[in-house]
Design a protein around this motif. Sequence first.
Motif, PDB file in Angstrom:
ATOM      1  N   PHE A 106       0.848  -1.183   0.000  1.00  0.00           N
ATOM      2  CA  PHE A 106       0.000   0.000   0.000  1.00  0.00           C
ATOM      3  C   PHE A 106       0.886   1.236   0.000  1.00  0.00           C
ATOM      4  O   PHE A 106       1.780   1.374   0.838  1.00  0.00           O
ATOM      5  CB  PHE A 106      -0.913   0.023   1.231  1.00  0.00           C
ATOM      6  CG  PHE A 106      -1.857   1.193   1.249  1.00  0.00           C
ATOM      7  CD1 PHE A 106      -3.051   1.149   0.566  1.00  0.00           C
ATOM      8  CD2 PHE A 106      -1.523   2.362   1.939  1.00  0.00           C
ATOM      9  CE1 PHE A 106      -3.926   2.237   0.574  1.00  0.00           C
ATOM     10  CE2 PHE A 106      -2.380   3.455   1.952  1.00  0.00           C
ATOM     11  CZ  PHE A 106      -3.591   3.390   1.260  1.00  0.00           C
ATOM     12  N   GLU A 107       0.628   2.124  -0.957  1.00  0.00           N
ATOM     13  CA  GLU A 107       1.415   3.352  -1.064  1.00  0.00           C
ATOM     14  C   GLU A 107       0.554   4.538  -0.677  1.00  0.00           C
ATOM     15  O   GLU A 107      -0.525   4.763  -1.229  1.00  0.00           O
ATOM     16  CB  GLU A 107       1.940   3.535  -2.487  1.00  0.00           C
ATOM     17  CG  GLU A 107       2.805   4.773  -2.657  1.00  0.00           C
ATOM     18  CD  GLU A 107       3.298   4.964  -4.072  1.00  0.00           C
ATOM     19  OE1 GLU A 107       4.242   5.754  -4.278  1.00  0.00           O
ATOM     20  OE2 GLU A 107       2.724   4.330  -4.996  1.00  0.00           O
ATOM     21  N   PHE A 108       1.059   5.286   0.282  1.00  0.00           N
ATOM     22  CA  PHE A 108       0.374   6.506   0.723  1.00  0.00           C
ATOM     23  C   PHE A 108       1.181   7.703   0.251  1.00  0.00           C
ATOM     24  O   PHE A 108       2.385   7.793   0.501  1.00  0.00           O
ATOM     25  CB  PHE A 108       0.244   6.526   2.246  1.00  0.00           C
ATOM     26  CG  PHE A 108      -0.385   7.781   2.781  1.00  0.00           C
ATOM     27  CD1 PHE A 108      -1.758   7.915   2.839  1.00  0.00           C
ATOM     28  CD2 PHE A 108       0.405   8.851   3.205  1.00  0.00           C
ATOM     29  CE1 PHE A 108      -2.348   9.076   3.323  1.00  0.00           C
ATOM     30  CE2 PHE A 108      -0.169  10.015   3.689  1.00  0.00           C
ATOM     31  CZ  PHE A 108      -1.547  10.130   3.750  1.00  0.00           C
ATOM     32  N   LYS A 109       0.513   8.626  -0.433  1.00  0.00           N
ATOM     33  CA  LYS A 109       1.202   9.805  -0.951  1.00  0.00           C
ATOM     34  C   LYS A 109       0.744  11.048  -0.215  1.00  0.00           C
ATOM     35  O   LYS A 109      -0.437  11.183   0.131  1.00  0.00           O
ATOM     36  CB  LYS A 109       0.956   9.968  -2.453  1.00  0.00           C
ATOM     37  CG  LYS A 109       1.552   8.846  -3.291  1.00  0.00           C
ATOM     38  CD  LYS A 109       1.358   9.103  -4.769  1.00  0.00           C
ATOM     39  CE  LYS A 109       2.003   8.007  -5.610  1.00  0.00           C
ATOM     40  NZ  LYS A 109       1.855   8.268  -7.063  1.00  0.00           N
ATOM     41  N   GLY A 110       1.685  11.951   0.029  1.00  0.00           N
ATOM     42  CA  GLY A 110       1.351  13.186   0.714  1.00  0.00           C
ATOM     43  C   GLY A 110       2.305  14.296   0.321  1.00  0.00           C
ATOM     44  O   GLY A 110       3.237  14.100  -0.472  1.00  0.00           O
ATOM     45  N   SER A 111       2.076  15.464   0.870  1.00  0.00           N
ATOM     46  CA  SER A 111       2.947  16.603   0.584  1.00  0.00           C
ATOM     47  C   SER A 111       3.106  17.463   1.830  1.00  0.00           C
ATOM     48  O   SER A 111       2.269  17.429   2.744  1.00  0.00           O
ATOM     49  CB  SER A 111       2.390  17.444  -0.569  1.00  0.00           C
ATOM     50  OG  SER A 111       1.135  18.021  -0.219  1.00  0.00           O
ATOM     51  N   LEU A 112       4.192  18.236   1.854  1.00  0.00           N
ATOM     52  CA  LEU A 112       4.484  19.163   2.941  1.00  0.00           C
ATOM     53  C   LEU A 112       4.715  20.536   2.337  1.00  0.00           C
ATOM     54  O   LEU A 112       5.287  20.650   1.241  1.00  0.00           O
ATOM     55  CB  LEU A 112       5.733  18.726   3.714  1.00  0.00           C
ATOM     56  CG  LEU A 112       5.750  17.302   4.264  1.00  0.00           C
ATOM     57  CD1 LEU A 112       7.158  16.921   4.693  1.00  0.00           C
ATOM     58  CD2 LEU A 112       4.782  17.178   5.422  1.00  0.00           C
ATOM     59  N   THR A 113       4.291  21.569   3.038  1.00  0.00           N
ATOM     60  CA  THR A 113       4.486  22.922   2.530  1.00  0.00           C
ATOM     61  C   THR A 113       5.082  23.806   3.611  1.00  0.00           C
ATOM     62  O   THR A 113       4.580  23.846   4.733  1.00  0.00           O
ATOM     63  CB  THR A 113       3.154  23.537   2.059  1.00  0.00           C
ATOM     64  OG1 THR A 113       2.579  22.699   1.061  1.00  0.00           O
ATOM     65  CG2 THR A 113       3.386  24.923   1.475  1.00  0.00           C
ATOM     66  N   ALA A 114       6.187  24.466   3.280  1.00  0.00           N
ATOM     67  CA  ALA A 114       6.816  25.439   4.180  1.00  0.00           C
ATOM     68  C   ALA A 114       6.724  26.809   3.516  1.00  0.00           C
ATOM     69  O   ALA A 114       7.167  26.980   2.378  1.00  0.00           O
ATOM     70  CB  ALA A 114       8.265  25.067   4.448  1.00  0.00           C
ATOM     71  N   LYS A 115       6.166  27.774   4.218  1.00  0.00           N
ATOM     72  CA  LYS A 115       5.961  29.097   3.640  1.00  0.00           C
ATOM     73  C   LYS A 115       6.949  30.145   4.133  1.00  0.00           C
ATOM     74  O   LYS A 115       7.263  31.094   3.420  1.00  0.00           O
ATOM     75  CB  LYS A 115       4.534  29.570   3.937  1.00  0.00           C
ATOM     76  CG  LYS A 115       3.458  28.701   3.302  1.00  0.00           C
ATOM     77  CD  LYS A 115       2.070  29.230   3.611  1.00  0.00           C
ATOM     78  CE  LYS A 115       0.989  28.375   2.946  1.00  0.00           C
ATOM     79  NZ  LYS A 115      -0.371  28.873   3.252  1.00  0.00           N
ATOM     80  N   VAL A 116       7.462  29.960   5.357  1.00  0.00           N
ATOM     81  CA  VAL A 116       8.312  30.988   5.958  1.00  0.00           C
ATOM     82  C   VAL A 116       9.789  30.661   5.801  1.00  0.00           C
ATOM     83  O   VAL A 116      10.584  31.479   5.340  1.00  0.00           O
ATOM     84  CB  VAL A 116       7.967  31.176   7.448  1.00  0.00           C
ATOM     85  CG1 VAL A 116       8.875  32.233   8.086  1.00  0.00           C
ATOM     86  CG2 VAL A 116       6.502  31.558   7.609  1.00  0.00           C
ATOM     87  N   ARG A 117      10.178  29.446   6.189  1.00  0.00           N
ATOM     88  CA  ARG A 117      11.589  29.052   6.106  1.00  0.00           C
ATOM     89  C   ARG A 117      11.686  27.554   5.861  1.00  0.00           C
ATOM     90  O   ARG A 117      10.693  26.830   5.953  1.00  0.00           O
ATOM     91  CB  ARG A 117      12.334  29.412   7.397  1.00  0.00           C
ATOM     92  CG  ARG A 117      11.922  28.600   8.613  1.00  0.00           C
ATOM     93  CD  ARG A 117      12.864  28.846   9.788  1.00  0.00           C
ATOM     94  NE  ARG A 117      12.521  28.062  10.958  1.00  0.00           N
ATOM     95  CZ  ARG A 117      12.935  26.825  11.175  1.00  0.00           C
ATOM     96  NH1 ARG A 117      13.679  26.200  10.266  1.00  0.00           N
ATOM     97  NH2 ARG A 117      12.597  26.173  12.286  1.00  0.00           N
ATOM     98  N   ALA A 118      12.886  27.106   5.569  1.00  0.00           N
ATOM     99  CA  ALA A 118      13.120  25.679   5.374  1.00  0.00           C
ATOM    100  C   ALA A 118      13.012  24.950   6.717  1.00  0.00           C
ATOM    101  O   ALA A 118      13.254  25.531   7.779  1.00  0.00           O
ATOM    102  CB  ALA A 118      14.497  25.453   4.767  1.00  0.00           C
ATOM    103  N   HIS A 119      12.666  23.652   6.645  1.00  0.00           N
ATOM    104  CA  HIS A 119      12.500  22.864   7.863  1.00  0.00           C
ATOM    105  C   HIS A 119      13.064  21.457   7.671  1.00  0.00           C
ATOM    106  O   HIS A 119      13.172  20.961   6.545  1.00  0.00           O
ATOM    107  CB  HIS A 119      11.023  22.726   8.239  1.00  0.00           C
ATOM    108  CG  HIS A 119      10.411  23.981   8.793  1.00  0.00           C
ATOM    109  ND1 HIS A 119      10.632  24.393  10.083  1.00  0.00           N
ATOM    110  CD2 HIS A 119       9.594  24.905   8.222  1.00  0.00           C
ATOM    111  CE1 HIS A 119       9.961  25.521  10.293  1.00  0.00           C
ATOM    112  NE2 HIS A 119       9.334  25.858   9.172  1.00  0.00           N
ATOM    113  N   LEU A 120      13.383  20.825   8.799  1.00  0.00           N
ATOM    114  CA  LEU A 120      13.643  19.396   8.831  1.00  0.00           C
ATOM    115  C   LEU A 120      12.360  18.702   9.276  1.00  0.00           C
ATOM    116  O   LEU A 120      11.735  19.108  10.260  1.00  0.00           O
ATOM    117  CB  LEU A 120      14.772  19.062   9.807  1.00  0.00           C
ATOM    118  CG  LEU A 120      16.205  19.378   9.363  1.00  0.00           C
ATOM    119  CD1 LEU A 120      17.181  19.141  10.505  1.00  0.00           C
ATOM    120  CD2 LEU A 120      16.595  18.523   8.164  1.00  0.00           C
TER     121      LEU A 120
END
Length: 417
Positions: free
Chosen positions: A104-118
């Motif tokens: 099973f493959e789950f796909k998602g995304s992350l969004t950073a608007k102010v600065r880069a993140h870990l």
Amino acid sequence: MIKYLFVLILLYLSQAKRIKQTYLIRSLRDWHYISKFGAETGEVFYSLTFRFKNVEENDERTIPIQYELFLDEEWPNAIEKAECDRSNVARRKETIQVPVNSEFEFKGSLTAKVRAHLWYFAFSDCEKILRNSFPVESKVKLDVELHITNVGGTEFTLEQFGILQIIGIIALIDVIMLIYNGNQILEKQRKYEEFSLPLFLLVITLLLETFSYCFLTIHLWIYSENGAGSLLLQVLSVIFQVASQFSLTMILVMLSWGWQINFSKFDNFELFIPISILVGFFQIIIVGVSFIDYDAYYKDHQYEGWVGWLAALIYIGEFVYFMNGLVDTYNKQNTKIQQFILLLGLYGGVYFISFPVLQTVNLFTARYVRYKVMEIGTMLFRTSAILLLTRLFTSKKSIFAQISIENKSFLDRNKDE
């Protein structure tokens, strides 16, 4: 020892941002860290793939698995909590229904608007549903595969941005120095009928380093395209890197104990055999420990934590031995040679002390830049040391040209010209 190092290298080199972990179900804990990723400002895409192994073919069940995402700002607080309390500070958590008999493959995304993140990825089984779904004596395993692409579709993490170009430039500098030093050797042979052994060994060091950086550059270029790179190129890069560091260390150590000042031939080289074996052993240790727990959550680069301080201690030990040789040689020489020894101490110190200095500097830098500080910093300092030694060995006005007992006298050269 060599076999152990090679296994560590292969384990490390198999890790890219296509992370694959395998867990024995009966050995699972309540919470497991998967990997981390430095995401640039913008939208980052990821996919999590789960699959069970060694299960019965007619098992049609689906089993819930909770994955969790932590932001770097909350991560220190999360890791201090009990395993089953960490989800309370997760920036994102979701339960995925995974079929037993298919992946099973789950796909998602992350969004950073102010600065880069870990971002830190993990999954949990605090309700023990996963562990209770199979008999205790079963050999069922869970494969977890994580693939992440950064802003713009690149496979590089934030820490690796720009490093391909920088390594390429350093490799080009090494090639230029290699050609220049090779030409100097040929010119001395033609003009003075001399063979400069120190310069020749420096060329060997440069050649090894150039091969290492070239292999690394090609690997990173492939990595940027597929997220995995080339295992062969990585192995070759590491091997040539170890050989280059060993060669440079031995050149500096031998010079510090009077080679080319008190003696030039290798009649007494047996005196250097024990130290050469020891230096080689230490270089293997430095590289070997860097692969331990490489992708652990607390490591922002391969020398993070105790392994980095162990490597720093080894470099400091080599520096102390180097300085001890310089002091011993210094006390036996005249003023002109003493000036050369002081220069050698300065140039050699750049190489030996750079690693402990960079390790200390990283205590005060942001986590997502520590990788660049260590990787690029060590390359630049090592290349700088070779560049300074090149000037020392090739400049006609250098003190080395006047004191080296392997060369003609400086006055005789002027007469020839």
